[in-house]
Design a protein around this motif. Structure first.
Motif, PDB file in Angstrom:
ATOM      1  N   LYS A   1       0.829  -1.202   0.000  1.00  0.00           N
ATOM      2  CA  LYS A   1       0.000   0.000   0.000  1.00  0.00           C
ATOM      3  C   LYS A   1       0.870   1.260   0.000  1.00  0.00           C
ATOM      4  CE  LYS A   1      -3.607  -1.797   3.159  1.00  0.00           C
ATOM      5  NZ  LYS A   1      -4.317  -1.476   4.434  1.00  0.00           N
ATOM      6  N   VAL A   2       0.295   2.342  -0.490  1.00  0.00           N
ATOM      7  CA  VAL A   2       0.723   3.684  -0.098  1.00  0.00           C
ATOM      8  C   VAL A   2      -0.319   4.170   0.901  1.00  0.00           C
ATOM      9  CG1 VAL A   2       1.090   6.060  -0.829  1.00  0.00           C
ATOM     10  CG2 VAL A   2       1.891   4.183  -2.271  1.00  0.00           C
ATOM     11  N   LEU A   3       0.145   4.580   2.076  1.00  0.00           N
ATOM     12  CA  LEU A   3      -0.743   4.982   3.169  1.00  0.00           C
ATOM     13  C   LEU A   3      -0.623   6.501   3.355  1.00  0.00           C
ATOM     14  CD1 LEU A   3      -2.612   3.617   5.304  1.00  0.00           C
ATOM     15  CD2 LEU A   3      -0.648   3.647   6.846  1.00  0.00           C
ATOM     16  N   ALA A   4      -1.778   7.192   3.388  1.00  0.00           N
ATOM     17  CA  ALA A   4      -1.755   8.655   3.412  1.00  0.00           C
ATOM     18  C   ALA A   4      -2.813   9.225   4.350  1.00  0.00           C
ATOM     19  CB  ALA A   4      -1.967   9.196   1.996  1.00  0.00           C
ATOM     20  N   PRO A   5      -2.672   9.031   5.660  1.00  0.00           N
ATOM     21  CA  PRO A   5      -3.658   9.615   6.576  1.00  0.00           C
ATOM     22  C   PRO A   5      -3.517  11.129   6.684  1.00  0.00           C
ATOM     23  CG  PRO A   5      -1.888   8.566   7.813  1.00  0.00           C
ATOM     24  CD  PRO A   5      -1.643   8.255   6.367  1.00  0.00           C
ATOM     25  N   GLY A   6      -4.651  11.806   6.632  1.00  0.00           N
ATOM     26  CA  GLY A   6      -4.674  13.239   6.898  1.00  0.00           C
ATOM     27  C   GLY A   6      -5.064  13.533   8.327  1.00  0.00           C
TER      28      GLY A   6
ATOM     29  N   ALA B   1       8.357   5.313   6.104  1.00  0.00           N
ATOM     30  CA  ALA B   1       8.021   6.710   5.837  1.00  0.00           C
ATOM     31  C   ALA B   1       8.689   7.179   4.544  1.00  0.00           C
ATOM     32  CB  ALA B   1       8.467   7.588   6.997  1.00  0.00           C
ATOM     33  N   ILE B   2       7.920   7.799   3.653  1.00  0.00           N
ATOM     34  CA  ILE B   2       8.482   8.469   2.485  1.00  0.00           C
ATOM     35  C   ILE B   2       8.303   9.982   2.600  1.00  0.00           C
ATOM     36  CG2 ILE B   2       8.319   6.490   0.958  1.00  0.00           C
ATOM     37  CD1 ILE B   2       5.724   7.539  -0.134  1.00  0.00           C
ATOM     38  N   ALA B   3       7.660  10.413   3.656  1.00  0.00           N
ATOM     39  CA  ALA B   3       7.593  11.797   4.125  1.00  0.00           C
ATOM     40  C   ALA B   3       7.462  11.677   5.645  1.00  0.00           C
ATOM     41  CB  ALA B   3       6.397  12.527   3.520  1.00  0.00           C
ATOM     42  N   PRO B   4       7.714  12.737   6.409  1.00  0.00           N
ATOM     43  CA  PRO B   4       7.565  12.604   7.867  1.00  0.00           C
ATOM     44  C   PRO B   4       6.214  11.995   8.227  1.00  0.00           C
ATOM     45  CG  PRO B   4       8.592  14.693   7.349  1.00  0.00           C
ATOM     46  CD  PRO B   4       8.186  14.082   6.022  1.00  0.00           C
TER      47      PRO B   4
ATOM     48  N   MET C   1       0.468   5.515  25.221  1.00  0.00           N
ATOM     49  CA  MET C   1       1.229   4.999  24.085  1.00  0.00           C
ATOM     50  C   MET C   1       2.439   5.867  23.775  1.00  0.00           C
ATOM     51  SD  MET C   1      -2.122   4.129  21.726  1.00  0.00           S
ATOM     52  CE  MET C   1      -1.173   3.457  20.352  1.00  0.00           C
ATOM     53  N   HIS C   2       3.419   5.268  23.113  1.00  0.00           N
ATOM     54  CA  HIS C   2       4.612   5.990  22.672  1.00  0.00           C
ATOM     55  C   HIS C   2       4.302   6.790  21.413  1.00  0.00           C
ATOM     56  CE1 HIS C   2       7.224   3.919  25.498  1.00  0.00           C
ATOM     57  NE2 HIS C   2       6.806   2.759  25.058  1.00  0.00           N
ATOM     58  N   HIS C   3       4.723   8.051  21.418  1.00  0.00           N
ATOM     59  CA  HIS C   3       4.544   8.910  20.255  1.00  0.00           C
ATOM     60  C   HIS C   3       5.882   9.032  19.519  1.00  0.00           C
ATOM     61  CE1 HIS C   3       4.607  13.071  18.422  1.00  0.00           C
ATOM     62  NE2 HIS C   3       3.581  12.499  17.806  1.00  0.00           N
ATOM     63  N   ARG C   4       5.853   8.870  18.186  1.00  0.00           N
ATOM     64  CA  ARG C   4       7.063   8.962  17.378  1.00  0.00           C
ATOM     65  C   ARG C   4       6.749   9.691  16.075  1.00  0.00           C
ATOM     66  NH1 ARG C   4       7.130   3.283  18.960  1.00  0.00           N
ATOM     67  NH2 ARG C   4       9.004   2.728  20.122  1.00  0.00           N
ATOM     68  N   VAL C   5       7.777  10.306  15.495  1.00  0.00           N
ATOM     69  CA  VAL C   5       7.682  10.836  14.135  1.00  0.00           C
ATOM     70  C   VAL C   5       8.776  10.164  13.317  1.00  0.00           C
ATOM     71  CG1 VAL C   5       7.750  12.844  12.636  1.00  0.00           C
ATOM     72  CG2 VAL C   5       6.745  13.042  14.918  1.00  0.00           C
ATOM     73  N   LEU C   6       8.360   9.326  12.376  1.00  0.00           N
ATOM     74  CA  LEU C   6       9.302   8.665  11.490  1.00  0.00           C
ATOM     75  C   LEU C   6       9.738   9.630  10.398  1.00  0.00           C
ATOM     76  CD1 LEU C   6       7.391   5.279  10.959  1.00  0.00           C
ATOM     77  CD2 LEU C   6       9.180   5.758  12.646  1.00  0.00           C
TER      78      LEU C   6
ATOM     79  N   LEU D   1       2.915  10.223   5.002  1.00  0.00           N
ATOM     80  CA  LEU D   1       2.882   9.490   3.740  1.00  0.00           C
ATOM     81  C   LEU D   1       3.897   8.366   3.826  1.00  0.00           C
ATOM     82  CD1 LEU D   1       1.716   9.392   0.826  1.00  0.00           C
ATOM     83  CD2 LEU D   1       3.617  10.872   0.135  1.00  0.00           C
ATOM     84  N   GLY D   2       3.462   7.140   3.552  1.00  0.00           N
ATOM     85  CA  GLY D   2       4.372   6.020   3.695  1.00  0.00           C
ATOM     86  C   GLY D   2       4.001   4.855   2.808  1.00  0.00           C
ATOM     87  N   ILE D   3       4.930   3.931   2.695  1.00  0.00           N
ATOM     88  CA  ILE D   3       4.699   2.650   2.043  1.00  0.00           C
ATOM     89  C   ILE D   3       4.451   1.631   3.138  1.00  0.00           C
ATOM     90  CG2 ILE D   3       5.776   0.795   0.708  1.00  0.00           C
ATOM     91  CD1 ILE D   3       7.374   2.983  -0.758  1.00  0.00           C
ATOM     92  N   GLU D   4       3.367   0.903   3.024  1.00  0.00           N
ATOM     93  CA  GLU D   4       3.031  -0.115   4.010  1.00  0.00           C
ATOM     94  C   GLU D   4       2.942  -1.468   3.321  1.00  0.00           C
ATOM     95  OE1 GLU D   4      -0.079  -0.717   7.702  1.00  0.00           O
ATOM     96  OE2 GLU D   4      -0.893   0.001   5.797  1.00  0.00           O
ATOM     97  N   VAL D   5       3.582  -2.460   3.907  1.00  0.00           N
ATOM     98  CA  VAL D   5       3.439  -3.831   3.442  1.00  0.00           C
ATOM     99  C   VAL D   5       2.945  -4.650   4.615  1.00  0.00           C
ATOM    100  CG1 VAL D   5       5.879  -4.345   3.838  1.00  0.00           C
ATOM    101  CG2 VAL D   5       4.569  -5.791   2.316  1.00  0.00           C
TER     102      VAL D   5
END
Length: 384
Positions: free
Chosen positions: A85-90, A128-131, A232-237, A257-261
């Protein structure tokens, strides 16, 4: 080689910009676009360019051994074992966890499709392909107690103190938060968000975590999930970083924006930040408070070949530099060109891929040479 036509999903939490921009379409898109699927999942199988234009699920179903290979069918059955997938949550996706295969199979034996629709685990890897902002894994009870002391929310403090004497305080605290009576949830959520607004001015790590909860609250007001996020742990990839999420890990992907498998499964249990079904008893049964996502970066295994390591037995993800042969894999492969212009050449022919282009390579495709300039990913099954 089968050129794929991916499927765009339009969930309410999607972005009006990200996927449309990647595909070169006008922005903002008319509807929020959440995911771009490349695979053979029954809910959104990719199109192919085979005669008659069957989708990839139909292609695989017509001859699983030819498409997947005998070894892959023996290991996973007559379905493609992974989905790309390409995953793109707003805005934040639901807080959720996935069962182990044993947990899913055991419950299905008693309840049929009522909770789980297949007998698979659903491990996933997000690159991640963007933050990309995420909440993944649970804090220890001591870490939550420290945060609660800074927030000064009496109801939250009471829950933290009550859970402290439990055999598993982190699990007990999650259970206590999710047991909040429905009529009390809006007030508790508002008190927590207001306290987070005050704490975000602190400028330290806990202040940053509080600011993240405030950001989520904009899209999910009065939701008990806002309180769960504090556990929960908060992170920014950053681009190039990934996180591997196994069964039992509590997680919510916020924005980016990321690639998810992931394994080709629909088994998910939600705990908040959603209009879909929330199943608290089952979530508490399968969640592992000590399980966390494993973060990292790709590892170069050969010149021009980078591996994103996962604990999953269903998939392995590579990034490939053009000018070399693609990794052979153990069964079928999906090749995805995120950006650029590349050419794939094998004994069966040649396929050109541009931005966001993808192809399916059946198990018997053999050696495939990659040329051109681009950012290219390959997903396949790992060794048995």
């Amino acid at each position: 080689m089968d050129r794929l036509t991916p499927v765009v999903f339009t969930d309410a939490w999607g972005s009006h910009v990200s996927i449309a921009s990647l595909q070169g379409r006008p922005i903002p898109s008319p509807q929020p676009e959440s995911e771009l699927w490349m695979g053979a999942h029954e809910e959104g199988p990719s199109g192919t360019d085979r005669p008659g234009s069957p989708d990839l699920a139909a292609v695989v179903a017509a001859d699983p051994v030819a498409e997947l290979g005998a070894e892959c069918v023996e290991r996973f059955g007559p379905r493609l074992p992974f989905l790309l997938k390409v995953l793109a949550p707003g805005r934040a996706i639901s807080i959720q966890a996935h069962p182990t295969a044993e947990q899913a199979t055991t419950l299905r034996a008693m309840t049929g499709d009522a909770v789980y629709v297949d007998g698979w685990a659903k491990p996933e890897l997000l690159l991640a392909i963007a933050p990309f902002e995420v909440f993944v894994g649970m804090r220890t009870h001591a870490q939550v107690a420290e945060l609660a002391a800074r927030l000064h929310v009496p109801r939250l403090t009471e829950l933290v103190e009550k859970a402290a004497s439990a055999t598993d305080p982190a699990h007990a605290l999650l259970a206590g938060v999710l047991a909040t009576p429905e009529h009390e949830v809006p007030d508790l959520a508002r008190e927590v968000v207001a306290a987070c607004v005050r704490l975000e001015a602190a400028g330290d790590a806990l202040g940053d975590d509080a600011a993240a909860v405030v950001g989520v609250a904009e899209g999910h007001p009065d939701d008990i999930g806002l309180v769960v996020l504090l556990l929960m742990h908060h992170r920014v990839l950053q681009p190039g970083e990934y996180i591997d999420v196994a069964a039992g890990v509590l997680h919510s992907y916020v924005r980016g924006l990321g690639i998810e498998v992931l394994a080709n499964s629909d088994n998910v249990v939600r705990a908040g930040l959603t209009c879909k079904e929330v199943n608290v008893p089952e979530l508490l049964r399968i969640v592992n408070p000590r399980a966390d996502g494993v973060a990292g970066r790709g590892r170069v295994v050969e010149p021009g070949l980078e591996l994103f390591e996962s604990a999953s037995d269903r998939f392995v993800l590579y990034r490939v530099t053009p000018g070399r042969v693609l990794p052979s894999g153990h069964g079928p492969r999906i090749v995805f060109c995120l950006r650029g212009s590349v050419v794939l050449t094998s004994a069966s022919g040649t396929v050109e891929l541009g931005d966001v282009g993808s192809v399916f390579l059946p198990a018997n495709e053999g050696a495939v040479q990659l040329e051109g300039v681009g950012e290219v990913y390959v997903v396949t099954a790992p060794p048995g």
